[in-house]
Design a protein around this motif. Structure first.
Motif, PDB file in Angstrom:
ATOM      1  N   ALA A   1     -53.452 -63.627 100.065  1.00  0.00           N
ATOM      2  CA  ALA A   1     -52.798 -63.131  98.863  1.00  0.00           C
ATOM      3  C   ALA A   1     -52.030 -61.835  99.078  1.00  0.00           C
ATOM      4  O   ALA A   1     -51.032 -61.602  98.437  1.00  0.00           O
ATOM      5  N   VAL A   2     -52.474 -60.974  99.982  1.00  0.00           N
ATOM      6  CA  VAL A   2     -51.826 -59.679 100.143  1.00  0.00           C
ATOM      7  C   VAL A   2     -51.384 -59.511 101.591  1.00  0.00           C
ATOM      8  O   VAL A   2     -52.184 -59.646 102.498  1.00  0.00           O
ATOM      9  N   ALA A   3     -50.119 -59.236 101.806  1.00  0.00           N
ATOM     10  CA  ALA A   3     -49.610 -58.995 103.157  1.00  0.00           C
ATOM     11  C   ALA A   3     -48.662 -57.809 103.169  1.00  0.00           C
ATOM     12  O   ALA A   3     -47.714 -57.765 103.919  1.00  0.00           O
ATOM     13  N   ALA A   4     -48.913 -56.847 102.297  1.00  0.00           N
ATOM     14  CA  ALA A   4     -48.014 -55.696 102.214  1.00  0.00           C
ATOM     15  C   ALA A   4     -48.127 -54.839 103.470  1.00  0.00           C
ATOM     16  O   ALA A   4     -49.181 -54.762 104.080  1.00  0.00           O
ATOM     17  N   PRO A   5     -47.038 -54.200 103.863  1.00  0.00           N
ATOM     18  CA  PRO A   5     -47.102 -53.337 105.036  1.00  0.00           C
ATOM     19  C   PRO A   5     -47.991 -52.129 104.780  1.00  0.00           C
ATOM     20  O   PRO A   5     -48.132 -51.682 103.652  1.00  0.00           O
TER      21      PRO A   5
ATOM     22  N   LEU B   1     -33.338 -54.978 103.015  1.00  0.00           N
ATOM     23  CA  LEU B   1     -33.378 -56.411 103.269  1.00  0.00           C
ATOM     24  C   LEU B   1     -33.792 -57.175 102.016  1.00  0.00           C
ATOM     25  O   LEU B   1     -33.139 -58.140 101.625  1.00  0.00           O
ATOM     26  N   TYR B   2     -34.873 -56.753 101.395  1.00  0.00           N
ATOM     27  CA  TYR B   2     -35.359 -57.462 100.218  1.00  0.00           C
ATOM     28  C   TYR B   2     -34.333 -57.446  99.092  1.00  0.00           C
ATOM     29  O   TYR B   2     -34.182 -58.430  98.377  1.00  0.00           O
ATOM     30  N   ALA B   3     -33.675 -56.309  98.930  1.00  0.00           N
ATOM     31  CA  ALA B   3     -32.709 -56.202  97.841  1.00  0.00           C
ATOM     32  C   ALA B   3     -31.551 -57.186  98.008  1.00  0.00           C
ATOM     33  O   ALA B   3     -31.014 -57.693  97.020  1.00  0.00           O
ATOM     34  N   THR B   4     -31.176 -57.476  99.263  1.00  0.00           N
ATOM     35  CA  THR B   4     -30.071 -58.403  99.478  1.00  0.00           C
ATOM     36  C   THR B   4     -30.535 -59.837  99.725  1.00  0.00           C
ATOM     37  O   THR B   4     -29.898 -60.776  99.272  1.00  0.00           O
ATOM     38  N   ALA B   5     -31.655 -60.000 100.438  1.00  0.00           N
ATOM     39  CA  ALA B   5     -32.121 -61.347 100.772  1.00  0.00           C
ATOM     40  C   ALA B   5     -32.878 -62.007  99.625  1.00  0.00           C
ATOM     41  O   ALA B   5     -32.860 -63.227  99.489  1.00  0.00           O
TER      42      ALA B   5
ATOM     43  N   GLN C   1     -39.567 -58.204  93.045  1.00  0.00           N
ATOM     44  CA  GLN C   1     -39.550 -56.805  92.616  1.00  0.00           C
ATOM     45  C   GLN C   1     -40.810 -56.056  93.039  1.00  0.00           C
ATOM     46  O   GLN C   1     -40.752 -54.877  93.395  1.00  0.00           O
ATOM     47  N   ASP C   2     -41.970 -56.731  93.031  1.00  0.00           N
ATOM     48  CA  ASP C   2     -43.204 -56.064  93.462  1.00  0.00           C
ATOM     49  C   ASP C   2     -43.111 -55.605  94.910  1.00  0.00           C
ATOM     50  O   ASP C   2     -43.557 -54.514  95.269  1.00  0.00           O
ATOM     51  N   GLU C   3     -42.543 -56.443  95.791  1.00  0.00           N
ATOM     52  CA  GLU C   3     -42.382 -56.072  97.195  1.00  0.00           C
ATOM     53  C   GLU C   3     -41.423 -54.891  97.338  1.00  0.00           C
ATOM     54  O   GLU C   3     -41.668 -53.964  98.096  1.00  0.00           O
ATOM     55  N   LEU C   4     -40.308 -54.949  96.617  1.00  0.00           N
ATOM     56  CA  LEU C   4     -39.347 -53.841  96.657  1.00  0.00           C
ATOM     57  C   LEU C   4     -39.985 -52.538  96.176  1.00  0.00           C
ATOM     58  O   LEU C   4     -39.833 -51.495  96.804  1.00  0.00           O
TER      59      LEU C   4
ATOM     60  N   ARG D   1     -40.626 -49.021  98.269  1.00  0.00           N
ATOM     61  CA  ARG D   1     -40.083 -47.725  97.801  1.00  0.00           C
ATOM     62  C   ARG D   1     -41.197 -46.703  97.590  1.00  0.00           C
ATOM     63  O   ARG D   1     -41.012 -45.530  97.898  1.00  0.00           O
ATOM     64  N   ARG D   2     -42.337 -47.138  97.062  1.00  0.00           N
ATOM     65  CA  ARG D   2     -43.464 -46.215  96.863  1.00  0.00           C
ATOM     66  C   ARG D   2     -44.031 -45.739  98.191  1.00  0.00           C
ATOM     67  O   ARG D   2     -44.421 -44.585  98.334  1.00  0.00           O
TER      68      ARG D   2
END
Length: 143
Positions: free
Chosen positions: A35-39, A123-127, A134-137, A141-142
């Motif tokens: 479920a979670v793979a955030a950097p 990348l996320y903003a364009t891809a 939006q959660d990933e973006l 940013r945070r």
């Protein structure tokens, strides 16, 4: 990888794949999901030896710095951590004090991580220019 947090990532991934040309190329839908793979950056990827902890610690690869799958940089970053960790070990063996080596290791990983997050946000903003990402973006940013 699915966009944003979801209570049922397997169902969401199956739905995304069904809507994608990739879905028909798969022999069967996935049976597992994470479920979670955030950097993230490990809070202390390098810890110098002390009298209480005589061996210290260098965390390498995904344990030190984990990058998200869409960027495709995870393996390269894991190798870079191993190469840098090897240099730290060699310098320590040559008599250079461990504390500044560990500080340098942590600073290098932090700088690479910050640059990676900056690139991922672009990348996320364009891809993935849809609200689902939006959660990933926002997480990039945070961070």
């Amino acid at each position: 990888m699915v966009p944003g947090p979801t209570e049922d990532p397997i169902t969401l991934l199956r739905r995304i794949l069904a809507d994608s040309p990739l879905g028909s190329a798969l022999a069967r839908p996935p049976r597992t999901a994470v479920a979670v793979a955030a950097p993230r950056l490990h809070p202390a990827p390098a810890v110098a030896p002390t009298p209480q902890r005589p061996h210290g610690r260098l965390t390498v690869g995904a344990g030190a710095i984990r990058f998200d799958p869409p960027s495709g940089t995870g393996v390269a970053q894991a190798l870079r951590t191993a190469i840098l960790a090897s240099a730290v070990v060699d310098a320590d063996a040559a008599g250079i004090p461990a504390q500044p080596l560990c500080e340098h290791y942590t600073a290098r990983l932090s700088a690479a991580f910050a640059e990676h997050l900056h690139r991922c946000a672009a990348l996320y903003a364009t891809a993935f220019p849809v609200l689902a990402w939006q959660d990933e973006l926002d997480a990039d940013r945070r961070a």
